[in-house]
Motif scaffolding. Structure first.
Motif, mmCIF file in Angstrom:
data_model
loop_
_atom_site.group_PDB
_atom_site.id
_atom_site.type_symbol
_atom_site.label_atom_id
_atom_site.label_comp_id
_atom_site.label_asym_id
_atom_site.label_seq_id
_atom_site.Cartn_x
_atom_site.Cartn_y
_atom_site.Cartn_z
ATOM 1 N N ALA A 142 43.152 -18.963 -6.464
ATOM 2 C CA ALA A 142 43.719 -20.056 -5.654
ATOM 3 C C ALA A 142 45.198 -19.792 -5.382
ATOM 4 C CB ALA A 142 43.525 -21.393 -6.374
ATOM 5 N N ALA A 143 45.917 -19.293 -6.385
ATOM 6 C CA ALA A 143 47.345 -18.995 -6.193
ATOM 7 C C ALA A 143 47.525 -17.856 -5.188
ATOM 8 C CB ALA A 143 47.993 -18.651 -7.532
ATOM 9 N N THR A 144 46.597 -16.900 -5.198
ATOM 10 C CA THR A 144 46.658 -15.788 -4.230
ATOM 11 C C THR A 144 46.416 -16.319 -2.815
ATOM 12 O OG1 THR A 144 45.776 -14.295 -5.915
ATOM 13 C CG2 THR A 144 45.680 -13.522 -3.634
ATOM 14 N N ILE A 145 45.445 -17.212 -2.697
ATOM 15 C CA ILE A 145 45.147 -17.792 -1.378
ATOM 16 C C ILE A 145 46.371 -18.566 -0.874
ATOM 17 C CG2 ILE A 145 43.747 -19.549 -0.201
ATOM 18 C CD1 ILE A 145 41.393 -18.644 -2.072
ATOM 19 N N ALA A 146 46.948 -19.382 -1.763
ATOM 20 C CA ALA A 146 48.106 -20.189 -1.347
ATOM 21 C C ALA A 146 49.278 -19.299 -0.932
ATOM 22 C CB ALA A 146 48.520 -21.114 -2.499
ATOM 23 N N THR A 147 49.492 -18.220 -1.657
ATOM 24 C CA THR A 147 50.686 -17.387 -1.424
ATOM 25 C C THR A 147 50.470 -16.338 -0.333
ATOM 26 O OG1 THR A 147 51.233 -17.670 -3.747
ATOM 27 C CG2 THR A 147 52.364 -15.886 -2.611
ATOM 28 N N HIS A 148 49.289 -15.730 -0.326
ATOM 29 C CA HIS A 148 49.091 -14.579 0.563
ATOM 30 C C HIS A 148 48.117 -14.809 1.723
ATOM 31 C CE1 HIS A 148 51.450 -11.930 -1.985
ATOM 32 N NE2 HIS A 148 50.819 -12.440 -3.025
ATOM 33 N N ALA A 149 47.206 -15.785 1.594
ATOM 34 C CA ALA A 149 46.235 -15.978 2.682
ATOM 35 C C ALA A 149 46.695 -17.065 3.652
ATOM 36 C CB ALA A 149 44.862 -16.320 2.109
ATOM 37 N N LEU A 150 47.046 -18.239 3.135
ATOM 38 C CA LEU A 150 47.375 -19.342 4.048
ATOM 39 C C LEU A 150 48.483 -18.973 5.035
ATOM 40 C CD1 LEU A 150 47.007 -22.547 1.810
ATOM 41 C CD2 LEU A 150 45.316 -21.454 3.311
ATOM 42 N N PRO A 151 49.554 -18.275 4.595
ATOM 43 C CA PRO A 151 50.599 -17.937 5.577
ATOM 44 C C PRO A 151 50.099 -17.006 6.692
ATOM 45 C CG PRO A 151 51.404 -17.651 3.326
ATOM 46 C CD PRO A 151 49.923 -17.878 3.245
ATOM 47 N N PRO A 163 45.365 -28.694 -0.371
ATOM 48 C CA PRO A 163 46.074 -27.625 0.339
ATOM 49 C C PRO A 163 45.170 -26.612 1.038
ATOM 50 C CG PRO A 163 46.280 -27.375 -2.054
ATOM 51 C CD PRO A 163 45.656 -28.697 -1.825
ATOM 52 N N PHE A 164 43.884 -26.563 0.651
ATOM 53 C CA PHE A 164 42.981 -25.596 1.292
ATOM 54 C C PHE A 164 42.103 -26.245 2.369
ATOM 55 C CE2 PHE A 164 42.893 -22.586 -2.677
ATOM 56 C CZ PHE A 164 44.258 -22.399 -2.538
ATOM 57 N N GLN A 165 42.505 -27.450 2.809
ATOM 58 C CA GLN A 165 41.779 -28.114 3.893
ATOM 59 C C GLN A 165 41.725 -27.168 5.094
ATOM 60 O OE1 GLN A 165 43.901 -31.535 5.214
ATOM 61 N NE2 GLN A 165 42.068 -32.774 5.483
ATOM 62 N N HIS A 166 40.633 -27.140 5.812
ATOM 63 C CA HIS A 166 40.397 -26.291 6.998
ATOM 64 C C HIS A 166 40.103 -24.831 6.651
ATOM 65 C CE1 HIS A 166 42.013 -29.761 9.016
ATOM 66 N NE2 HIS A 166 43.212 -29.553 8.497
ATOM 67 N N LEU A 167 40.168 -24.468 5.376
ATOM 68 C CA LEU A 167 39.926 -23.068 4.986
ATOM 69 C C LEU A 167 38.450 -22.877 4.638
ATOM 70 C CD1 LEU A 167 41.136 -20.270 4.143
ATOM 71 C CD2 LEU A 167 41.391 -21.220 1.840
ATOM 72 N N GLY A 192 40.099 -28.578 -1.301
ATOM 73 C CA GLY A 192 39.860 -28.845 0.116
ATOM 74 C C GLY A 192 39.118 -27.741 0.861
ATOM 75 N N ALA A 193 38.837 -26.608 0.207
ATOM 76 C CA ALA A 193 38.181 -25.495 0.914
ATOM 77 C C ALA A 193 36.709 -25.807 1.173
ATOM 78 C CB ALA A 193 38.294 -24.210 0.101
ATOM 79 N N GLU A 194 36.188 -25.230 2.286
ATOM 80 C CA GLU A 194 34.746 -25.317 2.572
ATOM 81 C C GLU A 194 34.117 -24.023 2.097
ATOM 82 O OE1 GLU A 194 33.646 -26.089 6.681
ATOM 83 O OE2 GLU A 194 35.434 -27.357 6.808
ATOM 84 N N LEU A 195 33.146 -24.122 1.189
ATOM 85 C CA LEU A 195 32.515 -22.918 0.642
ATOM 86 C C LEU A 195 31.152 -22.698 1.261
ATOM 87 C CD1 LEU A 195 32.828 -22.798 -3.248
ATOM 88 C CD2 LEU A 195 34.262 -21.716 -1.513
ATOM 89 N N SER A 196 30.757 -21.432 1.390
ATOM 90 C CA SER A 196 29.354 -21.100 1.612
ATOM 91 C C SER A 196 29.010 -19.972 0.653
ATOM 92 C CB SER A 196 29.088 -20.712 3.073
ATOM 93 O OG SER A 196 29.909 -19.634 3.446
ATOM 94 N N LEU A 197 27.735 -19.881 0.288
ATOM 95 C CA LEU A 197 27.294 -18.890 -0.689
ATOM 96 C C LEU A 197 26.340 -17.918 -0.005
ATOM 97 C CD1 LEU A 197 26.553 -21.338 -3.680
ATOM 98 C CD2 LEU A 197 28.702 -20.165 -3.121
ATOM 99 N N VAL A 198 26.507 -16.625 -0.328
ATOM 100 C CA VAL A 198 25.727 -15.592 0.353
ATOM 101 C C VAL A 198 25.098 -14.679 -0.687
ATOM 102 C CG1 VAL A 198 25.812 -13.785 2.128
ATOM 103 C CG2 VAL A 198 27.541 -15.608 2.148
ATOM 104 N N GLY A 199 23.802 -14.434 -0.571
ATOM 105 C CA GLY A 199 23.164 -13.495 -1.495
ATOM 106 C C GLY A 199 21.661 -13.506 -1.317
ATOM 107 N N PRO A 200 21.002 -12.425 -1.743
ATOM 108 C CA PRO A 200 19.541 -12.419 -1.726
ATOM 109 C C PRO A 200 19.026 -13.324 -2.851
ATOM 110 C CG PRO A 200 20.360 -10.418 -2.782
ATOM 111 C CD PRO A 200 21.574 -11.191 -2.323
ATOM 112 N N PRO A 201 17.771 -13.764 -2.790
ATOM 113 C CA PRO A 201 17.277 -14.706 -3.809
ATOM 114 C C PRO A 201 17.478 -14.211 -5.239
ATOM 115 C CG PRO A 201 15.695 -14.496 -2.028
ATOM 116 C CD PRO A 201 16.768 -13.480 -1.754
ATOM 117 N N GLY A 202 17.409 -12.880 -5.463
ATOM 118 C CA GLY A 202 17.595 -12.359 -6.822
ATOM 119 C C GLY A 202 18.985 -12.636 -7.366
ATOM 120 N N PHE A 203 19.970 -12.724 -6.485
ATOM 121 C CA PHE A 203 21.355 -12.983 -6.915
ATOM 122 C C PHE A 203 21.772 -14.433 -6.671
ATOM 123 C CE2 PHE A 203 23.281 -8.429 -6.373
ATOM 124 C CZ PHE A 203 22.465 -7.975 -7.400
ATOM 125 N N LEU A 204 21.028 -15.105 -5.827
ATOM 126 C CA LEU A 204 21.392 -16.481 -5.456
ATOM 127 C C LEU A 204 20.094 -17.291 -5.350
ATOM 128 C CD1 LEU A 204 23.607 -18.475 -4.449
ATOM 129 C CD2 LEU A 204 23.260 -17.541 -2.156
#
Ligand code: NCD
Length: 333
Positions: A142-151, A163-167, A192-204
């Motif tokens: 989360a600190a990496t996202i705030a410092t290096h991704a959001l900008p 703080p992660f609204q719209h992300l 505030g982040a929107e998550l989605s999960l990706v994987g084949p049934p064996g992993f997800l």
């Protein structure tokens, strides 16, 4: 205070920890909170009990300890009395009797941090337990996202408490066996982040749909979601060493062919889209080796963010930072 899982922290405390981590990241070693903490912690030790392998987590906790003038009491488990059959509870009680500022614990047992807390007079910091929790990894992400991704992402202004609204973040990989995923799933939506999960049934497995996040069986599905492609693709390591799936090789093959991140995958996203991975990476499995030096990768920023984040966690665990006020960067008296 212990840091066993993120669920023990309320939203104010999570935000306070995140803000403290990002503040320490930008002020480096000159932060006045560190000067005060060094005086209070001088001549004390902090125990590192790593019953499982580690490179990043252990190295960044040791570096954080050095910044706080704490002696890292790093027990080599393979040559400790554990090898003579000493119980986990006795090891914790013994180390706690030496009065360390905190005990940092990594263990294959999902309940190890809670068990340790019940035997310890020193605060316990969870550095990864079983498939259950890795709170400091999620916080440093989360600190990496705030410092290096959001900008870099130019998202619309966010509510300061979210703080992660719209992300939008898509997590792909061996989610069922990942303690990192479990901690991220707890933390990122609460910011505030929107998550989605990706994987084949064996992993997800299908049961993950109960969490309420969109599930995709291929990375292409995740990318072509109308109007809402992810800004960040977060890949997880395929973890053969954990409790095995019935058909691990088939699940891995299915993952590589449908859910791994290739350079072409990333090229389909907006030019400022980013990739993250907690490490260690199996290059050519989760991520294309061609992405190792790609400027869209935040992986080494994640590693570096381990230090201020774990410094923040040690300050909170030792009572030197108060997470219950927004002005947590002031030392407690
Ligand atoms: C993770 C871990 O050990 O849980 N790595 C880390 O702490 N950086 C993830 C993993 O091992 O895949």
């Amino acid at each position: 205070m212990n840091l066993l899982t993120l669920s023990q922290l309320n939203p104010t405390q999570r935000l306070a920890l995140l803000r403290l981590a990002t503040t320490l990241a930008s002020s480096a070693t000159s932060n006045p909170l560190l000067t005060t903490a060094r005086k209070r912690l001088a001549h004390r030790s902090i125990a590192l009990l790593f019953f499982e392998n580690s490179t990043r987590t252990r190295a960044s906790f040791e570096t954080a300890a050095a910044q706080l003038a704490l002696h890292p009491l790093a027990l080599d488990i393979s040559t400790s009395s554990t090898a003579k059959g000493e119980s986990f509870a006795d090891t914790i009680r013994t180390i706690a009797a030496l009065d360390p500022a905190a005990i940092i614990l990594r263990h294959a047992d999902a309940n190890a941090a809670h068990i340790a807390a019940s035997h310890s007079t020193a605060p316990i910091i969870n550095a990864g337990t079983g498939t259950k929790a890795h709170p400091t990894q999620a916080l440093l992400d989360a600190a990496t996202i705030a410092t290096h991704a959001l900008p870099r992402l130019n998202l619309p202004a966010a509510d300061p408490d979210q703080p992660f609204q719209h992300l939008r973040i898509a997590i792909t990989g061996d989610i069922a066996r990942s303690r990192v995923a479990r901690s991220l799933i707890r933390l990122l939506p609460s910011l505030g982040a929107e998550l989605s999960l990706v994987g084949p049934p064996g992993f997800l497995p299908d049961r993950f749909a109960l969490l309420g996040f969109p599930i995709h069986r291929s990375i292409n599905d995740a990318l072509t979601t109308p109007d809402s492609p992810p800004h960040i693709l977060y890949a997880l390591r395929v973890q053969h060493e954990r409790a095995s799936h019935a058909d691990d090789n088939a699940a891995t093959d299915a993952f590589i062919s449908t859910c791994a991140i290739r350079r072409e995958t990333l090229d389909k996203l907006a030019p400022n889209a980013l990739i993250m991975h907690p490490g260690p990476v199996n290059w050519g499995v989760e991520l294309d080796a061609a992405l190792a030096n790609d400027t869209r990768s935040l992986i080494l920023h994640q590693v570096a963010m381990g230090v201020p984040t774990r410094t923040a966690v040690i300050l909170a665990a030792t009572g030197l930072a108060d997470l219950n006020t927004q002005s947590q960067s002031r030392p407690t008296t």
